[in-house]
Design an enzyme around this catalytic site. Structure first.
Site, PDB file in Angstrom:
ATOM      1  N   CYS A 173      18.752 -25.336  15.461  1.00  0.00           N
ATOM      2  CA  CYS A 173      17.432 -25.483  15.414  1.00  0.00           C
ATOM      3  C   CYS A 173      17.273 -26.630  14.312  1.00  0.00           C
ATOM      4  O   CYS A 173      16.723 -27.495  14.558  1.00  0.00           O
ATOM      5  CB  CYS A 173      16.367 -24.413  15.420  1.00  0.00           C
ATOM      6  SG  CYS A 173      14.828 -24.883  15.240  1.00  0.00           S
ATOM      7  N   CYS A 180      14.759 -18.409  16.355  1.00  0.00           N
ATOM      8  CA  CYS A 180      14.020 -19.639  15.695  1.00  0.00           C
ATOM      9  C   CYS A 180      13.106 -20.210  16.898  1.00  0.00           C
ATOM     10  O   CYS A 180      13.683 -20.491  17.831  1.00  0.00           O
ATOM     11  CB  CYS A 180      14.962 -20.790  15.360  1.00  0.00           C
ATOM     12  SG  CYS A 180      14.539 -22.247  14.892  1.00  0.00           S
TER      13      CYS A 180
END
Length: 364
Positions: A109, A202
């Site tokens: 991410c 995330c």
């Protein structure tokens, strides 16, 4: 070393910074500190992909981010990186688990979203810097440093940041401990001051990893083996388990000492896992581990020099030396000079030189 959080102020010019506002307290305080320091701050909420079977939370998080921007009287923008997140984080994560590896979605991410799409967009908008609420630091010499708060240090998740990006990245709270951040949030009267820290995958939020994967990977009951190869229990799929894990399987034949069992090996084709007591899952000294997709934020590691490494977030740092480095293939081999905790294929092995995060790679 001096934190990079105030860099650029000595010129007397208002530097333009885009701060990722997630709707949480850490990014909110980051934005407040930047404005107080004299930056020209724009808050940016990054919209990412969420599976349709989960409750939609991004609108609520975006609303909190907008409230913070309004409170600080700074411009606000929404950046849609849904496609990038789906392709580079979610799909990658599912594919890696199917292959029997254990990827780190937070690392991907940061690489593809926060310091990929967001960073590139901000630079194209004329930003001098991008900022996030990570607990890490960048020195005046453009080296990545651990966050001051050892319990919150997030440098492990940031090893993919490129050297050329470091001069344009700010971590405004990296020099602070979490309790100090909470106090500042109250002092600035931020709308998110009392908001709890987010957990889970995330950007996706509060969902257990196994529950998430079960929507994309079929569960299949398999056998749990002891170190002698005897069946002593069951599990719902070897792909859902990782080396060093002590949950997610059932032991039906316990020994007399009832020791805690940890996953020490798995066979994806046979759908079996092997478990053993904690003492058997440590890598002994002189164990070598190969890593790929390496990234070095500053100079190339020196062969034979002693570094520290961890293969999981908050894992104890262990001493290692490099025995091979291939810059063209982006691979390396590190040898542990002391016993270490278990390392799982697909996880990130992050290298430190004292407090400096030198970079890392993905464990083969």
């Amino acid at each position: 070393m001096k934190s990079q959080a105030i860099r650029g102020l000595n010129t007397g010019l208002k530097k333009k910074v885009f701060v990722g506002l997630s709707g949480g307290v850490d990014s909110s305080v980051s934005a407040a500190l930047l404005k107080k320091a004299g930056y020209d701050v724009t808050g940016v909420f990054i919209r990412t992909w969420q599976p349709d079977w989960l409750p939609c939370t991004w609108r609520e998080e975006r609303r909190d981010a907008m409230r913070v921007a309004a409170h600080l009287d700074i411009p606000f923008a929404t950046l849609d990186l849904e496609k990038e997140y789906k392709r580079d984080v979610a799909d990658y994560m599912i594919a890696e688990y199917k292959a029997g590896r254990t990827p780190n979605p937070d690392v991907m991410c940061n690489k593809s979203v926060k310091f990929g799409g967001f960073y590139d967009w901000a630079m194209a908008q004329g930003a001098d810097y991008v900022a996030t609420g990570h607990y890490a630091q960048v020195s005046d010499k453009n080296s990545m440093l651990m966050g001051v708060d050892s319990n919150k240090d997030q440098s492990y998740f940031l090893w993919t940041i490129r050297h050329d990006q470091l001069p344009h990245i700010l971590f405004p709270i990296g020099h602070l401990a979490k309790p100090e951040v909470r106090k500042l949030a109250a002092k600035f009267k931020l709308p998110t001051a009392e908001k709890k820290d987010s957990q889970g995958i995330c950007f996706i939020g509060m969902v257990d990893m196994k529950d998430f994967l079960a929507h994309y990977i079929e569960s299949k009951e398999g056998s749990v083996l002891n170190e002698a190869g005897k069946v002593i229990g069951t599990h719902s799929g070897a792909v859902f388990l990782t080396i060093g894990e002590r949950h997610g399987f059932t032991i039906t034949e316990k020994g007399s000492n009832d020791e805690a069992y940890y996953v020490i090996a798995k066979d994806i084709e046979k759908n079996t896992i092997t478990v053993g007591p904690k003492l058997t899952v440590s890598n002994s000294s002189n164990t070598s581990i190969s890593i790929m997709q390496t990234n070095w934020m500053n100079e190339l590691p020196i062969l034979g020099k002693k570094y520290q490494a961890r293969g999981r977030y908050r894992q104890t740092l262990n001493e290692v030396v490099f025995t091979e480095i291939d810059t063209k293939k982006k691979t390396a081999v590190v040898t542990f000079t002391e016993d270490s905790q278990p390392m799982a294929s697909g996880q990130s092995l992050v290298i430190y030189d004292g407090e400096m995060c030198a970079g890392g790679g993905v464990i083969q």
